[in-house]
Design an enzyme around this catalytic site. Structure first.
Site, PDB file in Angstrom:
ATOM      1  N   GLY A   1       0.825  -1.200   0.000  1.00  0.00           N
ATOM      2  CA  GLY A   1       0.000   0.000   0.000  1.00  0.00           C
ATOM      3  C   GLY A   1       0.858   1.248   0.000  1.00  0.00           C
ATOM      4  O   GLY A   1       1.962   1.258   0.562  1.00  0.00           O
ATOM      5  N   SER A   2       0.368   2.310  -0.632  1.00  0.00           N
ATOM      6  CA  SER A   2       1.049   3.609  -0.560  1.00  0.00           C
ATOM      7  C   SER A   2       0.768   4.255   0.793  1.00  0.00           C
ATOM      8  O   SER A   2      -0.005   3.747   1.590  1.00  0.00           O
ATOM      9  CB  SER A   2       0.540   4.523  -1.675  1.00  0.00           C
ATOM     10  OG  SER A   2       0.936   4.026  -2.924  1.00  0.00           O
ATOM     11  N   GLY A   3       1.419   5.394   1.025  1.00  0.00           N
ATOM     12  CA  GLY A   3       1.166   6.130   2.252  1.00  0.00           C
ATOM     13  C   GLY A   3       2.251   5.969   3.300  1.00  0.00           C
ATOM     14  O   GLY A   3       2.183   6.588   4.364  1.00  0.00           O
ATOM     15  N   HIS A   4       3.252   5.121   2.981  1.00  0.00           N
ATOM     16  CA  HIS A   4       4.348   4.862   3.922  1.00  0.00           C
ATOM     17  C   HIS A   4       5.653   5.503   3.449  1.00  0.00           C
ATOM     18  O   HIS A   4       6.736   5.086   3.884  1.00  0.00           O
ATOM     19  CB  HIS A   4       4.567   3.363   4.077  1.00  0.00           C
ATOM     20  CG  HIS A   4       3.363   2.614   4.526  1.00  0.00           C
ATOM     21  ND1 HIS A   4       2.806   2.790   5.766  1.00  0.00           N
ATOM     22  CD2 HIS A   4       2.581   1.691   3.894  1.00  0.00           C
ATOM     23  CE1 HIS A   4       1.746   1.998   5.899  1.00  0.00           C
ATOM     24  NE2 HIS A   4       1.586   1.325   4.769  1.00  0.00           N
TER      25      HIS A   4
ATOM     26  N   HIS B   1      -0.729   0.575  10.382  1.00  0.00           N
ATOM     27  CA  HIS B   1      -2.027   1.051   9.884  1.00  0.00           C
ATOM     28  C   HIS B   1      -2.984   1.226  11.057  1.00  0.00           C
ATOM     29  O   HIS B   1      -4.194   1.266  10.880  1.00  0.00           O
ATOM     30  CB  HIS B   1      -2.627   0.063   8.887  1.00  0.00           C
ATOM     31  CG  HIS B   1      -1.666  -0.376   7.840  1.00  0.00           C
ATOM     32  ND1 HIS B   1      -0.880  -1.487   7.988  1.00  0.00           N
ATOM     33  CD2 HIS B   1      -1.347   0.177   6.650  1.00  0.00           C
ATOM     34  CE1 HIS B   1      -0.111  -1.615   6.889  1.00  0.00           C
ATOM     35  NE2 HIS B   1      -0.375  -0.614   6.079  1.00  0.00           N
TER      36      HIS B   1
END
Lengths: 340, 340
Positions: A52-55, A217
């Site tokens: 997932g993106s966002g890290h 998350h």
């Protein structure tokens, strides 16, 4: 929460465009999917990571020599679709097989496994090493069930170095698995990060409340407790990680003190001060300490500590050069041999 | 605001201890004061930077080859005392004089000037170049009155490279001044950062409110307005900076998109996407783009854009190697010559 974005549905596409705009010489987008590969791909095992993106900077910022050859990016905190993974792997593949390295999350495992099936139908040999470093997410008897957090960095570092040396797919996979088996992390959440476009954070923590072992998350940790001093928090995390890992006097390790987003480098240094003291008191040798925010959760507050237990084989790979926009390591040996 | 600290009065001391613990081979503390120097000091002009703490990785993280030889650190957002500056300069000095580079703030100017007086009484030759890149802080006719923000990075990069080449104090000062004259920045504040130990942030911004041109300590900007999209904000800042700098078609520049603390790398990439588009539309050549959070204000939300107009002289220095824990640059030329 104010986010500097244009459209929540396009954050990943625009992130990739902005990344490429800053690094045109070295990387290119994979057509039709949210993925990026190195332009200077070599005739070697392709190391592909993602999730997932966002890290950020994980995963996109760790593309380069001695690290990843390709990254496949899902939406924020969501696994990349199988087709995305498949296309990135095909673009990064140069004939020596593909090693997938990613954090152990159900959605990722499902989609990467499906991509592997599709790739093997096209005669591309694949191996997978799941990163399972988060000691707070399952007991040691079920290490394979643990989540992957900042330990991704160490496993990717070792695998990338092994691939760059020209090792076979079996050998690179063995070394990545060994790196994962030697990597132990634990984090603490102080305040939530928000998904672009979301009005409210995905969970709340009181003004004086923190969660030990919280996932990246917001997954449940091992204890919700009161905020404490840097030294107390660090001791708490180090005690757990030393027990879980069995790392003890005489062992040699690499350390990562990782910020989760809005926790400042000043705080990370203050944490590291205590980490180094505890390691010294315990007679554990620190080969290297890295203090940075490599694996973040948007503007989440908190940090994690990761220890990688080294032996000669892992230490050589750890010390090998790595050249990416957000993780760089080089030494005299590299400087010397690069032009021979 | 939860901060991972032990004692507000000791954050700078403990930051230094934690930094040194992670970088023992390369740096050491200056005795009795909050300052750090390189261990591998060379027989060359000493470049000394510093100012208030709280902007990490600036200044401490930019110590190293081709950058700073010494840093002098005040308390959070407070100028270092003259004695501190003096001791760091003496520790970094190897006989070729000292160049001070720091942002133009009244408290810093007062204390550094006093240190220079004391150092000159000890026959240590000093020069000072003030960084004045923030176009929102004074009109172009009074460029010397402008504040220094993320442009510190570029001025330090150029000065460090010139010093490393063995240039004289006069020459390094000339080049640093030229770099500053060619450097233009503007920022936008989205949310405040807090000082460790403080319960309340130093100012407030409404849920949908931002401040264009806000300084890195919350100094007043040019307009308090409504939150806008990434593209709108970037256009607004780029319009101002292009007018102020006179940078136009045919010019060649280096770019820094700098996060102020809690603004994510994902957002910075989305901003950079638009920065690169605007530069291309205007026929401006980008020699390099760096997207990172080098000059922060604790967990402040927002970003700044910095442009450095290059000529052949500045470009050579910009491309020279720089090796510090949080700013690294090296190229084939460096790799080649390092072992000759």
């Amino acid at each position: 929460m104010k986010k500097v974005i244009n459209c929540p549905e396009r954050v990943v596409e625009e992130t990739i465009e902005g990344f490429i705009a800053a690094n045109k010489k070295s990387y290119k987008k994979v057509e039709n999917v949210n993925g990026v590969i190195r332009k200077d791909l070599k005739d070697k095992v392709a190391v592909v990571t993602g999730g997932g993106s966002g890290h950020e900077p994980l995963f996109i910022g760790l593309l380069g020599e001695g690290l990843a050859d390709g990254v496949t990016l899902g939406n924020v905190f969501a696994a990349p679709p199988p087709f995305n993974i498949q296309e990135v792997a095909k673009a990064a593949h140069t004939g020596k097989g593909v090693l997938f390295i990613y954090g152990n999350y159900a959605g990722d495992v499902l989609n990467f496994d499906m991509a592997v099936e599709l790739l093997e139908m096209e005669d591309i040999e694949c191996r997978t090493v799941l990163v399972t470093d988060d000691v707070a997410s399952a007991p040691i008897e079920r290490k394979a069930d643990r989540r992957g957090i900042a330990g991704d960095i160490f496993v990717l570092k070792i695998a990338g170095a092994a691939a760059e040396k020209g090792s076979s797919l079996e050998e690179v996979a063995r070394l990545a698995q060994k790196a994962n088996d030697h990597t132990f992390s634990i984090g603490v959440g102080l305040s939530p990060g928000t998904i672009p476009g979301a009005v409210e954070p995905p969970y709340t923590l009181g003004d004086d409340e923190i969660e030990i072992g919280m996932g990246i998350h917001g997954e449940p940790g091992v204890e919700r407790t009161k905020m404490a001093s840097a030294d107390e928090l660090t001791e708490r995390l180090m005690n757990t990680i030393l027990i879980e890992s069995g790392i003890s006097a005489g062992d040699e390790i690499a350390v990562l003190v990782n910020g989760l987003g809005s926790t400042t480098l000043m705080e990370l240094f203050i944490i590291n001060r205590k980490v180094a003291q505890i390691l010294e008191e315990n007679g554990i040798k620190t080969h290297d300490i890295d203090v940075n925010s490599y694996c973040t959760t948007q503007e989440m507050g908190g940090f994690s500590i990761t220890l990688l237990k080294l032996d000669d084989e892992l230490k050589d790979l750890y010390d090998a050069p790595a050249v990416s926009p957000y993780y760089k390591k080089f030494n005299e040996h590299y400087v010397h041999t690069k032009n021979e």
